[in-house]
Write an enzyme that holds these catalytic residues in place. Sequence first.
Site, mmCIF file in Angstrom:
data_model
loop_
_atom_site.group_PDB
_atom_site.id
_atom_site.type_symbol
_atom_site.label_atom_id
_atom_site.label_comp_id
_atom_site.label_asym_id
_atom_site.label_seq_id
_atom_site.Cartn_x
_atom_site.Cartn_y
_atom_site.Cartn_z
ATOM 1 N N LYS A 165 0.819 -1.205 0.000
ATOM 2 C CA LYS A 165 0.000 0.000 0.000
ATOM 3 C C LYS A 165 0.863 1.270 0.000
ATOM 4 O O LYS A 165 0.432 2.314 -0.473
ATOM 5 C CB LYS A 165 -0.937 0.026 1.209
ATOM 6 C CG LYS A 165 -1.846 -1.193 1.372
ATOM 7 C CD LYS A 165 -2.811 -1.367 0.213
ATOM 8 C CE LYS A 165 -4.021 -2.233 0.543
ATOM 9 N NZ LYS A 165 -3.732 -3.660 0.763
HETATM 10 C C1 LIG Z 1 -4.443 -4.823 0.441
HETATM 11 C C2 LIG Z 1 -3.637 -6.064 0.389
HETATM 12 C C3 LIG Z 1 -3.888 -7.060 -0.560
HETATM 13 C C4 LIG Z 1 -5.046 -6.989 -1.517
HETATM 14 O O1 LIG Z 1 -4.940 -5.927 -2.427
HETATM 15 P P1 LIG Z 1 -6.234 -5.420 -3.228
HETATM 16 O O2 LIG Z 1 -5.790 -4.213 -3.970
HETATM 17 O O3 LIG Z 1 -7.264 -5.097 -2.171
HETATM 18 O O4 LIG Z 1 -6.673 -6.539 -4.088
HETATM 19 C C5 LIG Z 1 -3.030 -8.160 -0.593
HETATM 20 N N1 LIG Z 1 -2.006 -8.285 0.265
HETATM 21 C C6 LIG Z 1 -1.742 -7.353 1.208
HETATM 22 C C7 LIG Z 1 -0.599 -7.560 2.130
HETATM 23 C C8 LIG Z 1 -2.533 -6.205 1.290
HETATM 24 O O5 LIG Z 1 -2.261 -5.273 2.218
#
Ligand SMILES: *Cc1c(COP(=O)(O)O)cnc(C)c1O
Length: 466
Positions: A112
Amino acid sequence: MEYISTRGNVGKIGFVDAFLMGLADDGGLLVPYEIPVVSAAKLKEWQELSYQELVLEIFSLYTNDEIPYEDLKQMVYDAYATFRHPEVTPVHKLKDDLYLLELFHGPTFAFKDIALQFMGQLYTYVSRKQNKKIHILGATSGDTGASAIEGVKGKEGIKICILHPNGKVSKVQELQMTTVQEDNVLNLSVEGNFDDCQRIIKDLFADLEFKSANRLCAINSINFVRIMAQTVYYFYSYFQVAKQTGNSDAKVNFSVPTGNFGDIFAGYLAKRMGLPVDKLILATNENNILERFIKEGVYKPGDFRTTYSPSMDIQVASNFERYLYYVLGENPEQIRSLMDGFKAEGQIVVSGDALGKVQEEFAAHGVQGQECLDTIAAYNKETGYLLDPHSACGVAASDQQAKAGSVTISLATAHPAKFNEAIELVHIEQEFPAQIQALFNKPQRQTQVDGTQEAIVQEIVKFYNA
Ligand SMILES: *Cc1c(COP(=O)(O)O)cnc(C)c1O
């Protein structure tokens, strides 16, 4: 580049307006009016760029000169200055034909950070330029919250409120969010699961009067800027792997641990922009609504399950609408009627040619709990590499779905230290990075609330107006 809504009643609007709008005012999602296509010659030129240089090239296609180049450049370099790896998102060869794309070298140890550290810069910039107070509201399954808070804590003109499901995020995720002491941060620990949190904030964003009175801005992947920022590492990793394999125009697969369909939609967008992608392999955990959609064409939320990969514990994937829009031929009326139908009947069905197209573009595998743990254990034993449970889902899906002989880049979305609960279950002892270890000694700040819109509105109005 201008932006329109998947439901046809917003647009065209500019980049900054799209960034500030988040969820489209007609309840749809914003998408570029036309996807920019990158020529093969341009792709060749991009191969030698640094991560930041590539970011600038790609963002320039989307910001369309609304932000002066020097300002954009400053924000990009500041956003990635806090990353611990000089390549920002390096690739690591796990075995023949399987590469890991490490997306966890940012300040909060999950992918993120790639989009949100930039969005923190952009919110601060826009707030200053437009002399505007900005109130960020977001829901998190754990990682978005920590990263968004890190990006704007202490920034003048900005307040941020994050909803997380009480007791359903990992210990480290909770600490990363709640040990921040700045007064422009409010953590609401909500009785319920992530889907409850996401539904409540989506409803608040859809209430245009409330949204404008409270100056609400979005950091969830309903915001197109997140998707835009995440396309970059698909290109970057493709180039790095091409250098290692010596094959600079072969197609590769990407395997993507998926929750809200945001990250994998960024991969789809990269493919539409001209990146030679073969299959997008969609990895889920036991919350496998998206796996069922790819395999059967039926998008229908099931019962919520708590798993070893909590950041993917999502049933209603907010970005799915963007993909539907494209796979059904960019027809806003049809999207409106499908989404109305979804609200009324709780499912969307795609069949015939459209389903054929879905299956041509995607493969899918829902990874069960034991399979996730077994994957962590097996790769640790065979290669010495420690996968976090989300990244393990990606690798397990790749092992199951990738055709023999084709190269796959599997996205490593978090550092294992964030999810020690799962790592302990495979009896592996890991050493925490110092930044994570330090969290355990800090005091926490959070407010517990009932999972009702009323209770949440009361807390956020109080906070934003203080
Ligand atoms: C948010 C997240 C995901 C999923 O990503 P999306 O964009 O919601 O599909 C997968 N792995 C981790 C560690 C995340 O923080």
